[in-house]
Motif scaffolding. Sequence first.
Motif, PDB file in Angstrom:
ATOM      1  N   VAL A 171      25.250 -49.898  56.082  1.00 51.49           N
ATOM      2  CA  VAL A 171      26.545 -49.327  56.424  1.00 51.49           C
ATOM      3  C   VAL A 171      26.301 -47.950  57.033  1.00 51.49           C
ATOM      4  O   VAL A 171      25.636 -47.105  56.430  1.00 51.49           O
ATOM      5  N   ALA A 172      26.795 -47.741  58.230  1.00 51.43           N
ATOM      6  CA  ALA A 172      26.647 -46.456  58.917  1.00 51.43           C
ATOM      7  C   ALA A 172      27.709 -45.482  58.411  1.00 51.43           C
ATOM      8  O   ALA A 172      28.700 -45.894  57.796  1.00 51.43           O
ATOM      9  N   PRO A 173      27.529 -44.187  58.671  1.00 50.96           N
ATOM     10  CA  PRO A 173      28.565 -43.223  58.287  1.00 50.96           C
ATOM     11  C   PRO A 173      29.942 -43.570  58.855  1.00 50.96           C
ATOM     12  O   PRO A 173      30.961 -43.233  58.276  1.00 50.96           O
ATOM     13  N   SER A 174      29.972 -44.295  59.980  1.00 49.99           N
ATOM     14  CA  SER A 174      31.246 -44.710  60.583  1.00 49.99           C
ATOM     15  C   SER A 174      31.925 -45.815  59.774  1.00 49.99           C
ATOM     16  O   SER A 174      33.086 -46.135  60.016  1.00 49.99           O
ATOM     17  N   GLY A 175      31.190 -46.434  58.832  1.00 53.01           N
ATOM     18  CA  GLY A 175      31.717 -47.542  58.055  1.00 53.01           C
ATOM     19  C   GLY A 175      31.348 -48.900  58.617  1.00 53.01           C
ATOM     20  O   GLY A 175      31.557 -49.924  57.978  1.00 53.01           O
ATOM     21  N   GLU A 176      30.800 -48.918  59.823  1.00 50.70           N
ATOM     22  CA  GLU A 176      30.391 -50.165  60.469  1.00 50.70           C
ATOM     23  C   GLU A 176      29.037 -50.618  59.947  1.00 50.70           C
ATOM     24  O   GLU A 176      28.190 -49.796  59.603  1.00 50.70           O
ATOM     25  N   LEU A 177      28.836 -51.942  59.935  1.00 51.64           N
ATOM     26  CA  LEU A 177      27.521 -52.473  59.606  1.00 51.64           C
ATOM     27  C   LEU A 177      26.642 -52.415  60.843  1.00 51.64           C
ATOM     28  O   LEU A 177      27.107 -52.714  61.948  1.00 51.64           O
ATOM     29  N   GLY A 178      25.393 -52.050  60.652  1.00 48.87           N
ATOM     30  CA  GLY A 178      24.462 -51.979  61.770  1.00 48.87           C
ATOM     31  C   GLY A 178      23.147 -52.645  61.433  1.00 48.87           C
ATOM     32  O   GLY A 178      22.768 -52.741  60.267  1.00 48.87           O
ATOM     33  N   GLY A 179      22.470 -53.098  62.453  1.00 48.24           N
ATOM     34  CA  GLY A 179      21.191 -53.758  62.273  1.00 48.24           C
ATOM     35  C   GLY A 179      20.046 -52.777  62.153  1.00 48.24           C
ATOM     36  O   GLY A 179      20.175 -51.592  62.480  1.00 48.24           O
ATOM     37  N   THR A 180      18.923 -53.283  61.684  1.00 48.13           N
ATOM     38  CA  THR A 180      17.705 -52.489  61.627  1.00 48.13           C
ATOM     39  C   THR A 180      16.598 -53.245  62.351  1.00 48.13           C
ATOM     40  O   THR A 180      16.571 -54.470  62.355  1.00 48.13           O
ATOM     41  N   THR A 181      15.724 -52.497  62.978  1.00 46.20           N
ATOM     42  CA  THR A 181      14.583 -53.048  63.688  1.00 46.20           C
ATOM     43  C   THR A 181      13.319 -52.665  62.921  1.00 46.20           C
ATOM     44  O   THR A 181      13.140 -51.498  62.575  1.00 46.20           O
ATOM     45  N   ILE A 182      12.467 -53.657  62.667  1.00 48.50           N
ATOM     46  CA  ILE A 182      11.218 -53.443  61.955  1.00 48.50           C
ATOM     47  C   ILE A 182      10.103 -53.274  63.010  1.00 48.50           C
ATOM     48  O   ILE A 182       9.993 -54.088  63.925  1.00 48.50           O
ATOM     49  N   MET A 183       9.295 -52.232  62.858  1.00 47.84           N
ATOM     50  CA  MET A 183       8.254 -51.916  63.836  1.00 47.84           C
ATOM     51  C   MET A 183       6.945 -51.610  63.122  1.00 47.84           C
ATOM     52  O   MET A 183       6.941 -51.257  61.938  1.00 47.84           O
ATOM     53  N   PHE A 184       5.830 -51.728  63.861  1.00 48.07           N
ATOM     54  CA  PHE A 184       4.524 -51.385  63.313  1.00 48.07           C
ATOM     55  C   PHE A 184       3.668 -50.731  64.378  1.00 48.07           C
ATOM     56  O   PHE A 184       3.910 -50.860  65.580  1.00 48.07           O
ATOM     57  N   LYS A 185       2.637 -50.043  63.908  1.00 49.86           N
ATOM     58  CA  LYS A 185       1.643 -49.455  64.809  1.00 49.86           C
ATOM     59  C   LYS A 185       0.292 -49.521  64.126  1.00 49.86           C
ATOM     60  O   LYS A 185       0.146 -49.125  62.980  1.00 49.86           O
ATOM     61  N   ARG A 186      -0.691 -50.028  64.865  1.00 52.76           N
ATOM     62  CA  ARG A 186      -2.075 -50.045  64.378  1.00 52.76           C
ATOM     63  C   ARG A 186      -2.738 -48.722  64.767  1.00 52.76           C
ATOM     64  O   ARG A 186      -2.569 -48.242  65.883  1.00 52.76           O
ATOM     65  N   LEU A 187      -3.493 -48.176  63.838  1.00 52.64           N
ATOM     66  CA  LEU A 187      -4.244 -46.953  64.092  1.00 52.64           C
ATOM     67  C   LEU A 187      -5.718 -47.314  64.196  1.00 52.64           C
ATOM     68  O   LEU A 187      -6.173 -48.288  63.592  1.00 52.64           O
ATOM     69  N   ALA A 188      -6.453 -46.507  64.912  1.00 52.06           N
ATOM     70  CA  ALA A 188      -7.889 -46.749  65.031  1.00 52.06           C
ATOM     71  C   ALA A 188      -8.535 -46.644  63.653  1.00 52.06           C
ATOM     72  O   ALA A 188      -8.281 -45.703  62.908  1.00 52.06           O
ATOM     73  N   GLY A 189      -9.333 -47.637  63.317  1.00 47.32           N
ATOM     74  CA  GLY A 189      -9.993 -47.651  62.007  1.00 47.32           C
ATOM     75  C   GLY A 189     -11.161 -46.693  61.959  1.00 47.32           C
ATOM     76  O   GLY A 189     -11.668 -46.272  62.987  1.00 47.32           O
ATOM     77  N   ARG A 190     -11.549 -46.338  60.774  1.00 45.54           N
ATOM     78  CA  ARG A 190     -12.686 -45.432  60.584  1.00 45.54           C
ATOM     79  C   ARG A 190     -13.963 -46.200  60.504  1.00 45.54           C
ATOM     80  O   ARG A 190     -14.068 -47.298  60.177  1.00 45.54           O
TER      81      ARG A 190
END
Length: 170
Positions: free
Chosen positions: A151-170
Amino acid sequence: MTPAVELVTDASAAAAALAPVLIDTVESGASVGWIEPPTHDEAVLWWSALLADPDTETWIARDGDRALGTISLVRAAKRNGPHRAEVIKLIVRREARGRGIAPALMAALEEHAAASGLTLLVLDTETGSLAESLYGRWGWQTVGGIPDYAVAPSGELGGTTIMFKRLAGR
């Protein structure tokens, strides 16, 4: 000139400094977990709890003593996840936006994460938001979305986007 970005070492001072950043962010229409802006005391308590979490590290962008933005890294608590963490609360005060603060915060977090041996970061963000497009420009990849997630501050329902990032390994 981009303000200084520093890792939080004094949790009590940081909680008080970050309270206005959280309040301003919610007042500007980003929910970041809130429907209505918290009071100053509620925001300080929320930050105090987050900063007390031993699996969480937080950075602040400052202009002098004034906090302008923040970002946090929450390490996976599960035994099968020592290589991953979640990025949360990349927020910048309205009057400080467009000054390179968000990319500086993300760069500091990613550099620290890679140096700490983390190889995978994940986050979720409001679908269709400016933040979503920024993450894409910074090399984050979209996994998918969940409609009517929050629920957004406006009261509307909103979607979420799931994201990822790979980092250089050690």
